[in-house]
Design a protein around this motif. Structure first.
Motif, PDB file in Angstrom:
ATOM      1  N   THR A  13       6.782   6.285   5.863  1.00  0.00           N
ATOM      2  CA  THR A  13       6.512   5.803   7.216  1.00  0.00           C
ATOM      3  C   THR A  13       7.818   5.703   8.008  1.00  0.00           C
ATOM      4  N   TYR A  42       6.266  -6.701   0.974  1.00  0.00           N
ATOM      5  CA  TYR A  42       5.451  -5.781   1.768  1.00  0.00           C
ATOM      6  C   TYR A  42       5.495  -4.367   1.186  1.00  0.00           C
ATOM      7  N   THR A  43       4.338  -3.666   1.189  1.00  0.00           N
ATOM      8  CA  THR A  43       4.271  -2.256   0.812  1.00  0.00           C
ATOM      9  C   THR A  43       3.416  -1.511   1.826  1.00  0.00           C
ATOM     10  N   SER A  44       3.821  -0.278   2.162  1.00  0.00           N
ATOM     11  CA  SER A  44       3.091   0.487   3.174  1.00  0.00           C
ATOM     12  C   SER A  44       1.732   0.957   2.698  1.00  0.00           C
ATOM     13  N   ASP A  45       1.593   1.193   1.387  1.00  0.00           N
ATOM     14  CA  ASP A  45       0.298   1.644   0.873  1.00  0.00           C
ATOM     15  C   ASP A  45      -0.649   0.492   0.613  1.00  0.00           C
ATOM     16  N   GLY A  46      -0.152  -0.736   0.709  1.00  0.00           N
ATOM     17  CA  GLY A  46      -1.002  -1.902   0.525  1.00  0.00           C
ATOM     18  C   GLY A  46      -1.377  -2.195  -0.903  1.00  0.00           C
ATOM     19  N   ILE A  60       2.322   6.630   3.189  1.00  0.00           N
ATOM     20  CA  ILE A  60       0.893   6.606   3.465  1.00  0.00           C
ATOM     21  C   ILE A  60       0.352   8.023   3.295  1.00  0.00           C
ATOM     22  N   ALA A  92      -3.575   2.430   8.338  1.00  0.00           N
ATOM     23  CA  ALA A  92      -2.185   2.004   8.446  1.00  0.00           C
ATOM     24  C   ALA A  92      -1.582   2.559   9.731  1.00  0.00           C
ATOM     25  N   SER A  94       2.384   2.575  11.951  1.00  0.00           N
ATOM     26  CA  SER A  94       3.801   2.257  11.836  1.00  0.00           C
ATOM     27  C   SER A  94       4.566   2.839  13.006  1.00  0.00           C
ATOM     28  N   GLU A 111       5.046  -2.558  11.513  1.00  0.00           N
ATOM     29  CA  GLU A 111       4.102  -1.784  10.705  1.00  0.00           C
ATOM     30  C   GLU A 111       2.977  -2.681  10.192  1.00  0.00           C
ATOM     31  N   ASN A 113      -0.189  -2.272   7.199  1.00  0.00           N
ATOM     32  CA  ASN A 113      -0.798  -1.394   6.199  1.00  0.00           C
ATOM     33  C   ASN A 113      -2.327  -1.502   6.233  1.00  0.00           C
ATOM     34  N   ARG A 114      -2.973  -0.783   5.345  1.00  0.00           N
ATOM     35  CA  ARG A 114      -4.440  -0.688   5.371  1.00  0.00           C
ATOM     36  C   ARG A 114      -5.129  -2.008   5.047  1.00  0.00           C
TER      37      ARG A 114
END
Length: 217
Positions: A13, A42-46, A60, A92, A94, A111, A113-114
């Motif tokens: 992202t 925190y993680t972008s892929d959730g 993502i 998601a 960002s 950002e 995430n999902r």
């Protein structure tokens, strides 16, 4: 001049493409790195994917990524998912604004995430000749975990043919904090030898050191 580029697929992202520049170990998360104090839990892929070694934390899937050309040293990157991944409640999204003017670099990113977890991050660096000072601060709002303030203050110094690096990171929610020191000696453009020492206060006090070789692809 062009207006920018469009990418589709699975990728990092805008947050992660930018924030590594403000951590002396390039957000590597190994040894003396302060990566955990840039973005907290925190993680972008959730997904808190410890079983996969956090392989997807910065990416993502099924995404559209828009990256502008630099105008006056300012660039904008945005990304979202084409489809909502089941059983997620949302797509998601960002965005990151980057500025590079002379000795100064800075970024601001937001950002979600999902899962609906959010992060807002600011970072900046300034080069004084061989010395570069840098820092970042972020606020995370996590649905299933405690919200966090995380921050890093760090510096690098070009010494002889290599680079000295040092920094301090802290998480206000957990009280965890870490000091890291290191040196990297280049063998080529992509390969180097490194030595790190660090002290971290987490569940207990951890002292460590590491000597090794790194290669970037």
């Amino acid at each position: 001049a062009g207006v920018g580029s469009v990418r589709v697929g699975r990728a990092m992202t805008p947050l992660w493409i930018s924030i590594w520049e403000y951590e002396p170990w390039s957000n590597s998360a190994f040894n003396a790195s302060l990566a955990a104090y840039q973005t907290g839990a925190y993680t972008s892929d959730g997904v808190f994917d410890t079983e996969r070694g956090f392989a997807d934390f910065s990416r993502i899937s099924d995404g559209v990524f828009l990256d502008s050309e630099a105008v006056g040293g300012v660039r904008l990157g945005v990304a979202t998912q084409v489809e909502r991944p089941a059983p997620a409640s949302r797509r998601a999204v960002s965005a990151a604004l980057n500025v590079a003017r002379g000795r100064v670099k800075a970024m601001a990113s937001s950002e979600r995430n999902r899962n609906g977890d959010r992060i807002h991050a600011l970072a900046a660096s300034y080069a004084f000749g061989r010395l570069t000072v840098m820092g970042s601060v972020a606020r995370t709002r996590l649905l299933m975990r405690e919200h966090e303030w995380v921050g890093v203050a760090a510096a690098t110094y070009a010494w002889r043919t290599g680079t000295l690096r040092a920094g301090y990171g802290r998480n206000s929610a957990s009280g965890h904090h870490k000091v890291g020191l290191g040196y990297v000696h280049p063998l080529s453009v992509r390969t180097g030898l490194y030595a790190d020492v660090f002290r971290e206060q987490a569940a207990g006090v951890i002292h460590g050191y590491a000597i090794g070789m790194t290669h970037t692809f």
